[in-house]
Design a protein around this motif. Sequence first.
Motif, short mmCIF file in Angstrom:
data_model
loop_
_atom_site.label_atom_id
_atom_site.label_comp_id
_atom_site.label_asym_id
_atom_site.label_seq_id
_atom_site.Cartn_x
_atom_site.Cartn_y
_atom_site.Cartn_z
N LEU A 1 0.83 -1.21 0.00
CA LEU A 1 0.00 0.00 0.00
C LEU A 1 0.86 1.26 0.00
O LEU A 1 0.54 2.24 -0.68
N PHE A 2 1.96 1.24 0.76
CA PHE A 2 2.86 2.40 0.76
C PHE A 2 3.54 2.55 -0.60
O PHE A 2 3.77 3.67 -1.05
N MET A 3 3.85 1.44 -1.25
CA MET A 3 4.41 1.52 -2.61
C MET A 3 3.38 2.08 -3.59
O MET A 3 3.72 2.88 -4.47
N LEU A 4 2.14 1.68 -3.43
CA LEU A 4 1.07 2.22 -4.26
C LEU A 4 0.89 3.72 -4.02
O LEU A 4 0.70 4.48 -4.96
N LEU A 5 0.99 4.14 -2.78
CA LEU A 5 0.92 5.56 -2.46
C LEU A 5 2.08 6.32 -3.09
O LEU A 5 1.88 7.41 -3.63
N GLY A 6 3.29 5.75 -3.04
CA GLY A 6 4.43 6.38 -3.68
C GLY A 6 4.25 6.48 -5.19
O GLY A 6 4.58 7.51 -5.80
N ALA A 7 3.71 5.44 -5.80
CA ALA A 7 3.45 5.48 -7.25
C ALA A 7 2.40 6.54 -7.58
O ALA A 7 2.51 7.23 -8.59
N PHE A 8 1.41 6.68 -6.72
CA PHE A 8 0.39 7.71 -6.93
C PHE A 8 0.99 9.11 -6.82
O PHE A 8 0.66 10.00 -7.61
N LEU A 9 1.89 9.31 -5.85
CA LEU A 9 2.55 10.61 -5.70
C LEU A 9 3.40 10.94 -6.92
O LEU A 9 3.45 12.10 -7.35
N VAL A 10 4.05 9.94 -7.49
CA VAL A 10 4.83 10.16 -8.70
C VAL A 10 3.90 10.46 -9.87
O VAL A 10 4.17 11.35 -10.69
N ALA B 1 21.42 -5.31 -1.74
CA ALA B 1 22.02 -5.47 -0.41
C ALA B 1 21.72 -4.27 0.48
O ALA B 1 21.43 -4.43 1.68
N ILE B 2 21.75 -3.07 -0.09
CA ILE B 2 21.44 -1.87 0.70
C ILE B 2 19.98 -1.89 1.12
O ILE B 2 19.65 -1.59 2.28
N ASN B 3 19.09 -2.25 0.22
CA ASN B 3 17.66 -2.34 0.56
C ASN B 3 17.40 -3.39 1.63
O ASN B 3 16.61 -3.18 2.54
N ALA B 4 18.06 -4.54 1.51
CA ALA B 4 17.89 -5.61 2.50
C ALA B 4 18.43 -5.17 3.86
O ALA B 4 17.80 -5.45 4.90
N ALA C 1 13.93 5.93 -3.26
CA ALA C 1 13.77 6.28 -1.85
C ALA C 1 12.36 5.95 -1.36
O ALA C 1 12.18 5.47 -0.22
N LEU C 2 11.37 6.19 -2.20
CA LEU C 2 9.99 5.85 -1.82
C LEU C 2 9.81 4.34 -1.67
O LEU C 2 9.12 3.88 -0.76
N ALA C 3 10.44 3.58 -2.56
CA ALA C 3 10.31 2.11 -2.49
C ALA C 3 10.99 1.55 -1.25
O ALA C 3 10.44 0.68 -0.56
N VAL C 4 12.17 2.06 -0.93
CA VAL C 4 12.88 1.58 0.28
C VAL C 4 12.12 2.00 1.53
O VAL C 4 12.01 1.22 2.48
N SER C 5 11.57 3.20 1.53
CA SER C 5 10.77 3.66 2.67
C SER C 5 9.54 2.78 2.87
O SER C 5 9.21 2.42 4.01
N ALA C 6 8.87 2.43 1.79
CA ALA C 6 7.69 1.57 1.89
C ALA C 6 8.07 0.19 2.41
O ALA C 6 7.38 -0.37 3.26
N LEU C 7 9.18 -0.35 1.93
CA LEU C 7 9.65 -1.66 2.40
C LEU C 7 10.00 -1.60 3.88
O LEU C 7 9.64 -2.50 4.65
#
Length: 134
Positions: A27-36, A106-109, A48-54
Amino acid sequence: MKKTEETLSLNRVLAFPVLVGLAAALLFMLLGAFLVKIGRAGMDSIPALAVSALCLGTLLASFISARRAPRNRLFWGIGAGAAVLLCVALLSLSWFSEPVDLPQLAINAAAALFAALLGAFIGSRRRKKKKRKK
């Protein structure tokens, strides 16, 4: 047939928090896609939005799991966060046939596991209720 404590703990402590964390991350990824899409966020802010959502999804899953665990709360919380990370990684690898950037992965993980550790720590710090004497 009597339910054992292990199966009860596994179902109660991991299944629900992992589903909630995965749903929250998506849902947070969907929100980030909507903001874009509407122009509030630029194309350069997508990673940054994808890592934040994860991280928010893993933090939520590990917090809920640590709260629900009868003991070893930190362990269960980190396990729930790692399970959300694994689910998101498998979904992204199966849906997108693009090459994988291993340093970025690796950074995302690492960021997601740090968020899981933080959520598990916060969830495990629950105060116990004092019993009143009658």
